[in-house]
Design an enzyme around this catalytic site. Structure first.
Site, PDB file in Angstrom:
ATOM      1  N   ILE A 143       0.838  -1.196   0.000  1.00  0.00           N
ATOM      2  CA  ILE A 143       0.000   0.000   0.000  1.00  0.00           C
ATOM      3  C   ILE A 143       0.872   1.244   0.000  1.00  0.00           C
ATOM      4  O   ILE A 143       1.759   1.386   0.853  1.00  0.00           O
ATOM      5  CB  ILE A 143      -0.923   0.023   1.242  1.00  0.00           C
ATOM      6  CG1 ILE A 143      -1.709  -1.288   1.347  1.00  0.00           C
ATOM      7  CG2 ILE A 143      -1.874   1.213   1.196  1.00  0.00           C
ATOM      8  CD1 ILE A 143      -2.395  -1.480   2.687  1.00  0.00           C
ATOM      9  N   CYS A 144       0.614   2.133  -0.918  1.00  0.00           N
ATOM     10  CA  CYS A 144       1.346   3.406  -0.977  1.00  0.00           C
ATOM     11  C   CYS A 144       0.558   4.429  -0.158  1.00  0.00           C
ATOM     12  O   CYS A 144      -0.357   5.082  -0.659  1.00  0.00           O
ATOM     13  CB  CYS A 144       1.486   3.857  -2.431  1.00  0.00           C
ATOM     14  SG  CYS A 144       2.379   5.416  -2.613  1.00  0.00           S
ATOM     15  N   LEU A 145       0.914   4.532   1.113  1.00  0.00           N
ATOM     16  CA  LEU A 145       0.212   5.420   2.040  1.00  0.00           C
ATOM     17  C   LEU A 145       1.248   6.031   2.982  1.00  0.00           C
ATOM     18  O   LEU A 145       1.952   5.305   3.686  1.00  0.00           O
ATOM     19  CB  LEU A 145      -0.853   4.644   2.817  1.00  0.00           C
ATOM     20  CG  LEU A 145      -1.842   5.439   3.660  1.00  0.00           C
ATOM     21  CD1 LEU A 145      -2.719   6.338   2.790  1.00  0.00           C
ATOM     22  CD2 LEU A 145      -2.735   4.495   4.470  1.00  0.00           C
TER      23      LEU A 145
END
Length: 204
Positions: A143-145
């Site tokens: 997840i790109c968070l």
């Protein structure tokens, strides 16, 4: 002519100066007469990851991360397994919000904690057969968070991470993978925290 001279006072040689010996300081004692000692283990325990995780676990059991839909609060996450050892792993089920592209879909998040938590962020990935198709979610579950890496704060928690991910899914307007999905999945480290992310977009 008569000259008067003052008789100099006799100075005591330094070697003859006698000082009273200072009594050694005695450490404070407890009521039972034993010396009091600073117990650092209590301070270490106060920031021990297991205590923090236990507190968060109780909070999750009492009130799973809520989501809002038409003004009503809905429980959207369910804790299904917990390990209380160092390097604990939690698996949490979340459900797509009603009225979104993911309505009715079930997803599973894997949280991995190290012994530096909460000062170090958990490793969070989607797992299972249904990885959400989203511009910030890779097909391997990464997840790109930003709150999972550089924007992490000890004030954040598992609950707040679940809420951020649920909000990220809810704001999606088109189901698609990141443009570099194929290359990333082939070359990335298994631990998404070791990826040098470039954050962009509303939920980055």
């Amino acid at each position: 002519m008569l000259k008067l001279f003052k008789k100099p006072k006799d100075k005591i040689p330094k070697s003859e100066i006698i000082t009273e010996p200072k009594e050694p300081k005695t450490p404070p004692v407890s009521k039972c007469g034993k010396p009091l000692q600073l117990d650092n283990s209590r301070w270490e325990a106060s920031i021990h990851p297991s205590r923090r995780l236990h507190k968060e676990l109780m909070s999750l059991i009492k009130e799973p991360p809520p989501g809002s839909y038409r003004g009503h609060r809905k429980r959207t996450a369910k804790l299904i397994r917990v390990s209380t050892d160092y390097g604990a792993e939690w698996k949490i089920n979340i459900k797509g919000f009603e009225g979104t592209l993911y309505e009715g879909e079930d997803f599973q998040l894997l949280f991995k904690f190290n012994n530096k938590y909460p000062f170090d962020s958990p490793e969070v990935t989607f797992i299972g057969s249904n990885i959400p198709v989203h511009p910030h979610v890779y097909s391997n579950g990464h997840i790109c968070l930003s709150i999972l890496t550089e924007d992490w704060s000890p004030a954040l928690s598992v609950q707040s991470v679940c809420l951020s991910i649920a909000s990220m899914l809810s704001s999606c307007r088109e189901k698609k993978r990141p443009p570099d999905n194929t290359l990333y999945v082939k070359t990335c480290n298994k631990n998404p925290k070791k990826t040098k992310w470039w954050y962009h977009g509303a939920y980055s």
